[in-house]
Design an enzyme around this catalytic site. Structure first.
Site, PDB file in Angstrom:
ATOM      1  N   SER A 140      49.180  46.707  50.003  1.00  0.00           N
ATOM      2  CA  SER A 140      49.465  45.024  48.390  1.00  0.00           C
ATOM      3  C   SER A 140      50.985  45.193  49.737  1.00  0.00           C
ATOM      4  O   SER A 140      52.328  45.095  49.242  1.00  0.00           O
ATOM      5  CB  SER A 140      49.361  45.139  47.689  1.00  0.00           C
ATOM      6  OG  SER A 140      49.775  47.080  47.096  1.00  0.00           O
ATOM      7  N   HIS A 143      45.435  40.321  52.596  1.00  0.00           N
ATOM      8  CA  HIS A 143      45.627  40.693  50.774  1.00  0.00           C
ATOM      9  C   HIS A 143      45.227  39.911  50.254  1.00  0.00           C
ATOM     10  O   HIS A 143      45.905  38.671  49.999  1.00  0.00           O
ATOM     11  CB  HIS A 143      47.587  41.048  51.467  1.00  0.00           C
ATOM     12  CG  HIS A 143      47.729  41.146  49.633  1.00  0.00           C
ATOM     13  ND1 HIS A 143      49.218  40.848  48.555  1.00  0.00           N
ATOM     14  CD2 HIS A 143      47.320  42.202  49.001  1.00  0.00           C
ATOM     15  CE1 HIS A 143      49.725  41.268  48.054  1.00  0.00           C
ATOM     16  NE2 HIS A 143      48.045  41.806  48.184  1.00  0.00           N
ATOM     17  N   GLU A 175      46.686  36.459  51.722  1.00  0.00           N
ATOM     18  CA  GLU A 175      47.891  36.480  52.335  1.00  0.00           C
ATOM     19  C   GLU A 175      47.488  37.773  53.552  1.00  0.00           C
ATOM     20  O   GLU A 175      47.106  38.700  53.585  1.00  0.00           O
ATOM     21  CB  GLU A 175      48.913  37.134  51.551  1.00  0.00           C
ATOM     22  CG  GLU A 175      49.836  37.124  52.236  1.00  0.00           C
ATOM     23  CD  GLU A 175      50.651  37.865  51.304  1.00  0.00           C
ATOM     24  OE1 GLU A 175      50.859  39.602  50.761  1.00  0.00           O
ATOM     25  OE2 GLU A 175      52.291  37.723  51.107  1.00  0.00           O
ATOM     26  N   ASN A 202      54.720  39.933  47.145  1.00  0.00           N
ATOM     27  CA  ASN A 202      55.007  40.922  46.440  1.00  0.00           C
ATOM     28  C   ASN A 202      56.295  41.078  46.934  1.00  0.00           C
ATOM     29  O   ASN A 202      57.146  41.675  46.130  1.00  0.00           O
ATOM     30  CB  ASN A 202      54.357  42.376  46.842  1.00  0.00           C
ATOM     31  CG  ASN A 202      52.774  42.006  45.788  1.00  0.00           C
ATOM     32  OD1 ASN A 202      52.686  42.051  44.876  1.00  0.00           O
ATOM     33  ND2 ASN A 202      52.164  43.362  46.542  1.00  0.00           N
TER      34      ASN A 202
HETATM   35  N1  3HC Z   1      37.281  38.123  37.662  1.00  0.00           N
HETATM   36  C1  3HC Z   1      35.885  37.028  37.961  1.00  0.00           C
HETATM   37  N2  3HC Z   1      36.598  35.696  36.776  1.00  0.00           N
HETATM   38  C2  3HC Z   1      37.775  36.280  36.204  1.00  0.00           C
HETATM   39  C3  3HC Z   1      37.822  37.476  35.580  1.00  0.00           C
HETATM   40  C4  3HC Z   1      37.532  38.101  36.710  1.00  0.00           C
HETATM   41  N3  3HC Z   1      38.703  39.275  36.596  1.00  0.00           N
HETATM   42  N4  3HC Z   1      38.786  37.099  35.021  1.00  0.00           N
HETATM   43  C5  3HC Z   1      38.908  35.861  34.625  1.00  0.00           C
HETATM   44  N5  3HC Z   1      37.767  35.325  35.506  1.00  0.00           N
HETATM   45  C6  3HC Z   1      37.367  33.448  35.639  1.00  0.00           C
HETATM   46  C7  3HC Z   1      36.243  33.293  34.192  1.00  0.00           C
HETATM   47  O1  3HC Z   1      35.801  33.935  34.057  1.00  0.00           O
HETATM   48  C8  3HC Z   1      36.845  32.285  33.851  1.00  0.00           C
HETATM   49  O2  3HC Z   1      36.092  31.651  34.840  1.00  0.00           O
HETATM   50  P1  3HC Z   1      35.690  29.893  34.818  1.00  0.00           P
HETATM   51  O3  3HC Z   1      36.569  29.080  34.326  1.00  0.00           O
HETATM   52  O4  3HC Z   1      34.818  29.548  35.695  1.00  0.00           O
HETATM   53  O5  3HC Z   1      34.776  29.616  33.369  1.00  0.00           O
HETATM   54  C9  3HC Z   1      38.238  31.838  34.771  1.00  0.00           C
HETATM   55  O6  3HC Z   1      38.348  33.430  35.608  1.00  0.00           O
HETATM   56  C10 3HC Z   1      39.519  31.492  33.802  1.00  0.00           C
HETATM   57  O7  3HC Z   1      39.225  32.840  32.656  1.00  0.00           O
HETATM   58  P2  3HC Z   1      39.660  32.620  31.400  1.00  0.00           P
HETATM   59  O8  3HC Z   1      39.155  31.285  30.843  1.00  0.00           O
HETATM   60  O9  3HC Z   1      38.642  34.488  30.402  1.00  0.00           O
HETATM   61  O10 3HC Z   1      41.536  33.120  31.053  1.00  0.00           O
HETATM   62  P3  3HC Z   1      42.177  32.246  31.873  1.00  0.00           P
HETATM   63  O11 3HC Z   1      42.797  30.764  31.513  1.00  0.00           O
HETATM   64  O12 3HC Z   1      43.513  33.102  31.254  1.00  0.00           O
HETATM   65  O13 3HC Z   1      42.373  32.970  33.452  1.00  0.00           O
HETATM   66  C11 3HC Z   1      43.330  34.270  35.167  1.00  0.00           C
HETATM   67  C12 3HC Z   1      41.832  34.384  33.728  1.00  0.00           C
HETATM   68  C13 3HC Z   1      42.108  33.877  36.203  1.00  0.00           C
HETATM   69  C14 3HC Z   1      43.446  36.353  35.303  1.00  0.00           C
HETATM   70  C15 3HC Z   1      44.396  34.219  34.855  1.00  0.00           C
HETATM   71  O14 3HC Z   1      45.863  34.330  33.955  1.00  0.00           O
HETATM   72  C16 3HC Z   1      45.510  34.187  36.053  1.00  0.00           C
HETATM   73  O15 3HC Z   1      45.659  33.849  37.082  1.00  0.00           O
HETATM   74  N6  3HC Z   1      46.802  35.284  35.920  1.00  0.00           N
HETATM   75  C17 3HC Z   1      47.851  35.205  37.151  1.00  0.00           C
HETATM   76  C18 3HC Z   1      46.952  36.325  37.672  1.00  0.00           C
HETATM   77  C19 3HC Z   1      47.644  36.364  39.297  1.00  0.00           C
HETATM   78  O16 3HC Z   1      48.520  35.965  39.225  1.00  0.00           O
HETATM   79  N7  3HC Z   1      47.280  37.647  39.767  1.00  0.00           N
HETATM   80  C20 3HC Z   1      47.967  38.113  41.257  1.00  0.00           C
HETATM   81  C21 3HC Z   1      48.160  39.605  41.017  1.00  0.00           C
HETATM   82  S1  3HC Z   1      49.379  39.650  42.041  1.00  0.00           S
HETATM   83  C22 3HC Z   1      48.077  40.744  43.115  1.00  0.00           C
HETATM   84  O17 3HC Z   1      46.773  41.033  42.698  1.00  0.00           O
HETATM   85  C23 3HC Z   1      48.547  41.379  44.316  1.00  0.00           C
HETATM   86  C24 3HC Z   1      48.872  42.488  44.075  1.00  0.00           C
HETATM   87  O18 3HC Z   1      49.196  43.064  45.701  1.00  0.00           O
HETATM   88  C25 3HC Z   1      50.115  43.417  43.253  1.00  0.00           C
END
Ligand code: 3HC
Length: 284
Positions: free
Chosen positions: A119, A140, A152, A190
């Site tokens: 990251s 990434h 990325e 990031n």
């Molecule tokens: N694994 C697989 N699928 C998942 C999951 C997981 N951990 N969490 C949620 N999902 C799926 C669900 O099964 C659901 O699928 P469906 O639409 O087919 O039914 C879909 O995602 C939506 O999930 P939920 O309805 O349970 O919940 P939300 O609508 O709140 O979505 C979320 C959950 C996708 C995590 C959403 O809240 C989101 O996009 N959050 C932001 C995540 C984000 O910003 N990530 C980037 C982080 S930064 C990073 O990773 C970089 C690193 O370097 C720090």
């Protein structure tokens, strides 16, 4: 070069997600872990994720079996001997990553591309642990990998055009939109995300607002799917702190200096979902 076989080193949250998405996209995948216990846990998580897709009617039971049939777990890097593209997703520690890259360089075919899911760490430093720095780049992915649409790519000063093009094609074949960043601290996402998340922690630290109001403000006022404190609980505050420290170390820009509250939360083990407590509680 046609990519058919994909290797993933590490089957934690990110590695298991990358392996799952690659197998779902039709690649033969080998994924490794340090020991049988960690491997069983990682493969179990992939199995559960696929079962959820079957339950929701998004995948047939036959498709699930086909995906699992393309996925092989191992505890030996020697099993990466026929991989065309390998993604390293081990712990964010440069020395560990360099060891993995040096080992992959020895066992992988000459044409193989070696990528890191880091990251924030320097790609050129990992690349120089190999005899093929032109075939090394950053890949990434974002958490949760099966859901997030972005990949990325990070190009070091040594990455060749050919490697970048092959990696772009590979990322698109996984259904991801690909962006390209230079090998600079935090890359694109990031670099932007960290000051924002650290400012959310600073707002709590200074008592300017409650955690709920900060998260609601961002979700409802900016249309983000999660507020920054909920997102940090998902990513893990130890990871956030590590990325912040790494960028701060390089740029000396105070926006990236981890606030004291964050450092204390990490010391107290309040890392977020993975330890059951961060800014919010996650009862088992
Ligand atoms: N694994 C697989 N699928 C998942 C999951 C997981 N951990 N969490 C949620 N999902 C799926 C669900 O099964 C659901 O699928 P469906 O639409 O087919 O039914 C879909 O995602 C939506 O999930 P939920 O309805 O349970 O919940 P939300 O609508 O709140 O979505 C979320 C959950 C996708 C995590 C959403 O809240 C989101 O996009 N959050 C932001 C995540 C984000 O910003 N990530 C980037 C982080 S930064 C990073 O990773 C970089 C690193 O370097 C720090």
């Amino acid at each position: 070069m046609e990519i058919k076989r994909v290797g993933v080193v590490g089957c934690g949250i990110m590695g298991s997600g990358i392996a799952q998405v690659a197998a779902q996209s039709g690649y033969q995948v080998v994924v490794s872990e340090l020991n049988d216990q960690l491997l069983t846990k990682g493969l179990g998580n992939i199995n559960s994720a696929l079962s959820r897709s079957v339950e929701k009617g998004k995948m047939s039971p036959e498709e699930k079996e086909a995906v699992l049939g393309r996925l092989k777990g191992t505890t030996r890097l020697e099993d990466f001997g026929d991989c065309d593209f390998v993604v390293e997703a081990v712990v964010e520690n440069m020395e560990e990553k360099k060891k993995v890259f040096a080992a992959l360089d020895k066992v992988c075919p000459k044409h193989a591309i070696l990528a890191s899911n880091t990251s924030c760490l320097s790609i050129i430093e990992m690349a120089m642990a190999t005899q093929r720095p032109d075939q090394v780049l950053g890949a990434h992915f974002f958490n949760p990998v099966p859901v997030m649409r972005l990949l990325e790519l990070v190009r070091s000063i040594a990455t060749s055009d050919q490697t970048l093009e092959a990696a772009k094609k590979f990322g698109e074949s996984l259904g991801k939109t690909v962006i390209v960043a230079k090998d600079a601290p935090g890359f694109i996402v990031n670099h932007l995300l960290l000051p924002f998340m650290l400012d959310a922690v600073r707002l709590v630290e200074r008592g300017f607002a409650t955690k709920e109001d900060i998260d609601n403000g961002v979700m409802l006022g900016l249309n983000h799917p999660m507020g920054p404190l909920t997102l940090g609980d998902l990513i893990g505050w130890d990871t956030i702190c590590f990325i912040a420290d790494a960028i701060y170390e390089e740029l000396k820009d105070p926006r990236y200096a981890p606030p004291m509250l964050l450092k204390h939360m990490v010391l107290a083990g309040k890392l977020g979902r993975k330890t059951g407590q961060g800014f919010y509680d996650y009862p088992k």
